[in-house]
Write an enzyme that holds these catalytic residues in place. Structure first.
Site, PDB file in Angstrom:
ATOM      1  N   CYS A  90      42.522  39.446  43.137  1.00  0.00           N
ATOM      2  CA  CYS A  90      42.911  39.965  44.449  1.00  0.00           C
ATOM      3  C   CYS A  90      41.759  39.846  45.455  1.00  0.00           C
ATOM      4  O   CYS A  90      41.440  38.748  45.884  1.00  0.00           O
ATOM      5  CB  CYS A  90      43.414  41.398  44.295  1.00  0.00           C
ATOM      6  SG  CYS A  90      44.361  41.916  45.715  1.00  0.00           S
ATOM      7  N   HIS A 178      47.493  41.502  40.107  1.00  0.00           N
ATOM      8  CA  HIS A 178      46.625  42.285  39.202  1.00  0.00           C
ATOM      9  C   HIS A 178      47.071  42.115  37.745  1.00  0.00           C
ATOM     10  O   HIS A 178      48.059  42.725  37.330  1.00  0.00           O
ATOM     11  CB  HIS A 178      46.670  43.766  39.584  1.00  0.00           C
ATOM     12  CG  HIS A 178      45.944  44.058  40.853  1.00  0.00           C
ATOM     13  ND1 HIS A 178      44.616  44.388  40.896  1.00  0.00           N
ATOM     14  CD2 HIS A 178      46.362  44.007  42.136  1.00  0.00           C
ATOM     15  CE1 HIS A 178      44.241  44.554  42.147  1.00  0.00           C
ATOM     16  NE2 HIS A 178      45.283  44.323  42.923  1.00  0.00           N
ATOM     17  N   GLU A 180      45.564  43.282  35.173  1.00  0.00           N
ATOM     18  CA  GLU A 180      45.103  44.391  34.340  1.00  0.00           C
ATOM     19  C   GLU A 180      46.099  45.549  34.248  1.00  0.00           C
ATOM     20  O   GLU A 180      46.042  46.332  33.310  1.00  0.00           O
ATOM     21  CB  GLU A 180      43.742  44.901  34.848  1.00  0.00           C
ATOM     22  CG  GLU A 180      43.728  45.605  36.210  1.00  0.00           C
ATOM     23  CD  GLU A 180      43.666  44.664  37.409  1.00  0.00           C
ATOM     24  OE1 GLU A 180      44.060  43.489  37.264  1.00  0.00           O
ATOM     25  OE2 GLU A 180      43.266  45.109  38.495  1.00  0.00           O
TER      26      GLU A 180
END
Ligand code: XMP
Length: 522
Positions: A90, A178, A180
């Protein structure tokens, strides 16, 4: 005061540069789940310092700013010349664009929430062994409009024509989404591909290797000096004590300070627990009166924390003289403590509370710090404790804050009010244990509110204090949900408190999650 930032030079590690994302710690966790060691460093860390750690790869975290904002956190640009694989997430991708010849512009539409990713280049190693279409999670306003030099697009979403980019030759990758977070269901695999396939890390990070490495690092940091450790009886300080004791044996002395705001019977219980579990030097400092004198008249929560933190260090420094010369102070500081105590540039709101063992320490402290758990989450510390052979009742003890009952007693800390809270807390704990809930929840406790209300007991009107019950579930203390305890159990707790605790005529159950609430009331 010196902090031990470089406590863990591991052979194989991934460096994560933190640009203020709320998910930085989650990236670290995912990497550990892939059995690779990772270390989070501030975004400003000089490239030479990163190079000295010899990382296998670097991840640039997300962040709340725009790369072109005047307040944007910017890295040392030499990090792009270190010759190690890099993944920008990002804001991290946008940084790559800014520094490597691309262009980022404010998007007309903010892309927030779920997106559908289509992988355009099946040879990109980041998406190896993954389906062509993936659900991903986005949170960005700016978007890439010109690729950085030598990069090409490897995946797109409905709103991002460059949702994933790579420079295969330099092994640089950028993701607009993202990977994660849990809302990117296959994100773990993307991260695993990066650390294993692209960076070449093995699956070596286990608790055992962590212990070996930590033992080596502690020995190197401490040399022949003495270390003192404030043992609270909680999981963190107990695990830190066991680990440091394994490293340096009798050079460690544990000091248990009675700060006057402990729970009922806690001083006795911790001493017993210590004798049963540890074989190192131990000192008990009963300084309850001193703490209560210093807290007299103080009602502000942050001031209470600071007073307790400072008095704690004073007591320590004095106690040290009894032990001989100690140069180091060991603490069981965990990652969430660090994160919640450090304001990140441009985002002062990220300082949530000054935690007793981090932000509350005085600047002129004479000790150097040993903090071997500084990079870990609570559940990882528990695994570490079990691996070190600590008993279940130590490892699975519910967390208890350093400033103790002071942060659960709103308003002034007095002997009288402490007695009320201790009594109520004792009832909550025994009822929760009896009903088999103690190990099922993250924390369960009572809070004394500075509010009196009217009640009726027998035929008499009462005007007494209120107790709030807080029972929460959490993975790591960073977020939490209130627990839906059975009504019967709540009823037992309420009845017992009203009947057995003088000075209380009303019991409430706290149904606030974190966020927006915190776990403790102060
Ligand atoms: P909050 O209230 O910040 O709590 O949501 C998160 C977790 O941290 C514990 N806590 C502390 N622990 N010193 C500590 O050692 C502190 O000052 C402190 N404040 C909160 C809290 O009990 C919860 O588990």
């Amino acid at each position: 005061m010196e902090t031990a930032v470089s406590a863990f030079p591991m052979r194989e590690q991934i460096v994560i540069l933190d640009f203020g994302s709320q998910y930085t710690q989650v990236i670290a966790r995912r990497i550990r789940e892939a059995k690779v060691f990772s270390r989070i460093l501030p975004y400003r860390t000089p490239a030479a310092e990163i190079a000295a750690l010899n990382p296998m790869g670097i991840i640039l975290s997300g962040g709340p700013q725009s790369v072109y904002s005047r307040k944007a956190p910017l890295p040392d640009k030499k990090i792009f010349d270190l010759g190690v694989p890099m993944l920008g997430i990002c804001f991290g991708l946008q940084l790559m664009a800014k520094y490597l010849g691309g262009k980022v512009e404010r998007g007309t539409k903010r892309e927030y929430g779920k997106g559908n990713l289509t992988v355009k280049d099946s040879h990109c190693e980041l998406f190896g062994k993954l389906p062509k279409n993936l659900q991903v999670w986005n949170s960005h306003g700016d978007k890439l409009t010109k690729l950085p030099t030598g990069f090409k697009t490897v995946a797109i979403t409905e709103n991002s024509p460059h949702a994933a980019i790579e420079n295969r030759q330099r092994r640089f990758f950028g993701l607009q989404f993202h990977p994660e977070v849990v809302h990117t269901p296959k994100g773990k695999k993307v991260i695993s591909n990066f650390v294993h396939k692209i960076c070449g890390c093995g699956r070596k990070w286990t608790m055992r290797s962590y212990i070996d490495q930590a033992v080596e690092d502690i020995r190197e940091q401490v040399g022949g000096e003495h270390v003192i450790l404030g043992l609270s009886g909680g999981v963190d300080s107990s695990v830190a004590a066991a680990l440091i004791h394994r490293a340096i044996g009798n050079q460690l002395t544990c000091i248990f300070v009675n700060n006057g705001v402990l729970r009922a019977n806690e001083a006795e219980a911790v001493q017993k627990l210590f004798r049963d579990n540890f074989k190192c030097k131990f000192l008990y400092e009963d300084t309850a009166k001193l703490f209560l004198r210093k807290l007299k008249g103080v009602t502000d929560p942050e001031t209470k924390r600071k007073i307790i933190g400072n008095t704690f260090i004073d007591v320590f420094q004095k106690a040290t003289r009894k032990v001989g010369k100690a140069k180091f102070l060991a603490q069981g500081t965990l990652y969430p403590d660090v994160i919640e105590s450090v304001p990140i540039d441009g985002n002062p709101a990220s300082l949530i509370k000054s935690h007793h063992n981090v932000g509350g320490l005085p600047k002129n402290m004479k000790f150097k710090l040993v903090e071997p758990l500084r990079q870990l989450f609570k559940d990882e510390v528990r695994l570490l404790g079990l691996e070190l052979g600590l008993a279940k009742e130590v490892v699975w003890r519910q967390p208890f804050p350093g400033p103790g009952l002071a942060v659960r007693l709103l308003g002034e800390v007095t002997e009288e009010r402490l007695a009320i809270l201790r009594n109520a807390d004792r009832i909550v704990m025994s009822a929760i244990r009896d009903a088999g809930w103690y190990y099922k929840v993250w924390q369960s406790f009572a809070v004394l509110l500075p509010v009196k209300s009217v009640g009726v007991m027998g035929d008499e009107r009462t005007y007494e204090f209120t107790i709030a019950i807080r029972v929460v579930d959490s993975q790591d203390g960073m977020t939490a949900d209130w627990v839906k305890l059975p009504a019967k159990l709540l009823e037992t707790i309420s009845n017992r408190i009203i009947n057995e605790v003088n000075g209380v005529n009303r019991v409430c159950y706290d149904i606030t999650s974190k966020p927006p609430g915190t776990i403790e009331w102060e």
